[in-house]
Design an enzyme around this catalytic site. Structure first.
Site, PDB file in Angstrom:
ATOM      1  N   GLU A 266       0.835  -1.205   0.000  1.00 56.31           N
ATOM      2  CA  GLU A 266       0.000   0.000   0.000  1.00 56.31           C
ATOM      3  C   GLU A 266       0.868   1.252   0.000  1.00 56.31           C
ATOM      4  OE1 GLU A 266      -1.995  -0.451   3.857  1.00 56.31           O
ATOM      5  OE2 GLU A 266      -0.383   0.708   4.809  1.00 56.31           O
TER       6      GLU A 266
ATOM      7  N   HIS B 201       0.257   5.781   0.991  1.00 54.06           N
ATOM      8  CA  HIS B 201      -0.636   6.798   1.545  1.00 54.06           C
ATOM      9  C   HIS B 201       0.163   8.059   1.805  1.00 54.06           C
ATOM     10  CE1 HIS B 201       1.254   4.805   4.924  1.00 54.06           C
ATOM     11  NE2 HIS B 201       0.548   3.703   4.688  1.00 54.06           N
TER      12      HIS B 201
ATOM     13  N   HIS C 130       4.872   6.604   8.211  1.00 54.78           N
ATOM     14  CA  HIS C 130       5.014   5.673   9.338  1.00 54.78           C
ATOM     15  C   HIS C 130       6.407   5.846   9.934  1.00 54.78           C
ATOM     16  CE1 HIS C 130       1.502   3.306   8.342  1.00 54.78           C
ATOM     17  NE2 HIS C 130       1.992   2.790   7.246  1.00 54.78           N
TER      18      HIS C 130
ATOM     19  N   HIS D  56       4.932   0.183   0.188  1.00 54.54           N
ATOM     20  CA  HIS D  56       5.663  -0.568   1.212  1.00 54.54           C
ATOM     21  C   HIS D  56       4.950  -1.867   1.548  1.00 54.54           C
ATOM     22  CE1 HIS D  56       2.917   2.221   3.257  1.00 54.54           C
ATOM     23  NE2 HIS D  56       2.812   1.348   4.243  1.00 54.54           N
TER      24      HIS D  56
ATOM     25  N   CYS E 215       4.675   0.884  15.404  1.00 58.04           N
ATOM     26  CA  CYS E 215       4.480   1.844  14.300  1.00 58.04           C
ATOM     27  C   CYS E 215       3.772   3.075  14.844  1.00 58.04           C
ATOM     28  CB  CYS E 215       3.665   1.194  13.188  1.00 58.04           C
ATOM     29  SG  CYS E 215       3.335   2.312  11.812  1.00 58.04           S
TER      30      CYS E 215
END
Ligand code: MN
Length: 149
Positions: A63, A65, A69, A103, A117
Site C-alpha cells: 500500500e 498513503h 510511518h 511498502h 508503528c
C-alpha cells in the site's frame, strides 16, 4: 480524571488492557497479521502507537498513503520493501516509510516479525496498487519475487 495511559508489558509482546485485533477488517491483501493499539492519541499529542505482528511467512498489505510511518522492530526479523528498496530488518532497527511510498513487510517462513508503528491520529486511508501500478512495481525480478497483493 487522569489521562495517564499505562499498559504493563506481559509476556510475548502483549500488554495489559490491550486487545489483539485483526490487522485490517478482512481481505486477501495481507496474511497472518495482528494489531494492538497501545496509544490512541491525545489532543496534545496527535499520534497513535500500534504494535503489529506478522506471523511466519506472512506479510502486510502492499500500500501507499500520504501519511508517514515511523517503525521500529521489536521482535524477530524480516524484510521490507520501501519504494523500490529492500531492507533486512532485525530487532532494534528503526525506519520511516515516507509519504506516498509503496511498502510491504514480510516475516521469514519460520519466525514472526513484530514492530511498533507511530502514525498521525488524523491520516488518510491507504491505497492499493492498480493493475498498472502492479506491473510497474514488479518489473524487477527481486520485487516480483517479494511483493504480494
Ligand atoms: Mn502503511
Amino acid at each position: 480524571m487522569s489521562n495517564v495511559v499505562f499498559h504493563r508489558a506481559l509476556t510475548g509482546q502483549r500488554w495489559d488492557g490491550v486487545e489483539v485485533l485483526a490487522y485490517k477488517e478482512a481481505g486477501t491483501t495481507f496474511q497472518s497479521v495482528t494489531r494492538q493499539v497501545l496509544f490512541e492519541g491525545d489532543p496534545a499529542l496527535c499520534v497513535q502507537l500500534r504494535y503489529f505482528e506478522v506471523g511466519p511467512g506472512g506479510h502486510t498489505t502492499l500500500e501507499r498513503h500520504q501519511h508517514v510511518h515511523l517503525v521500529w522492530i521489536s521482535r524477530g526479523r524480516g524484510r521490507v520493501y520501501v519504494g523500490g528498496e529492500f531492507f533486512e530488518l532485525a530487532k532494534g532497527d528503526v525506519l520511516s516509510i515516507p509519504t506516498l511510498t509503496w511498502h510491504q513487510f514480510r516475516a521469514p517462513l519460520n519466525s514472526p516479525l513484530g514492530f511498533h508503528c507511530l502514525v498521525a491520529a488524523d491520516r488518510d486511508k491507504p491505497s492499493l496498487p492498480s493493475d498498472q501500478d502492479w506491473r510497474e512495481l514488479t518489473q524487477s525480478r527481486e520485487a516480483a519475487a517479494f511483493l504480494r497483493r
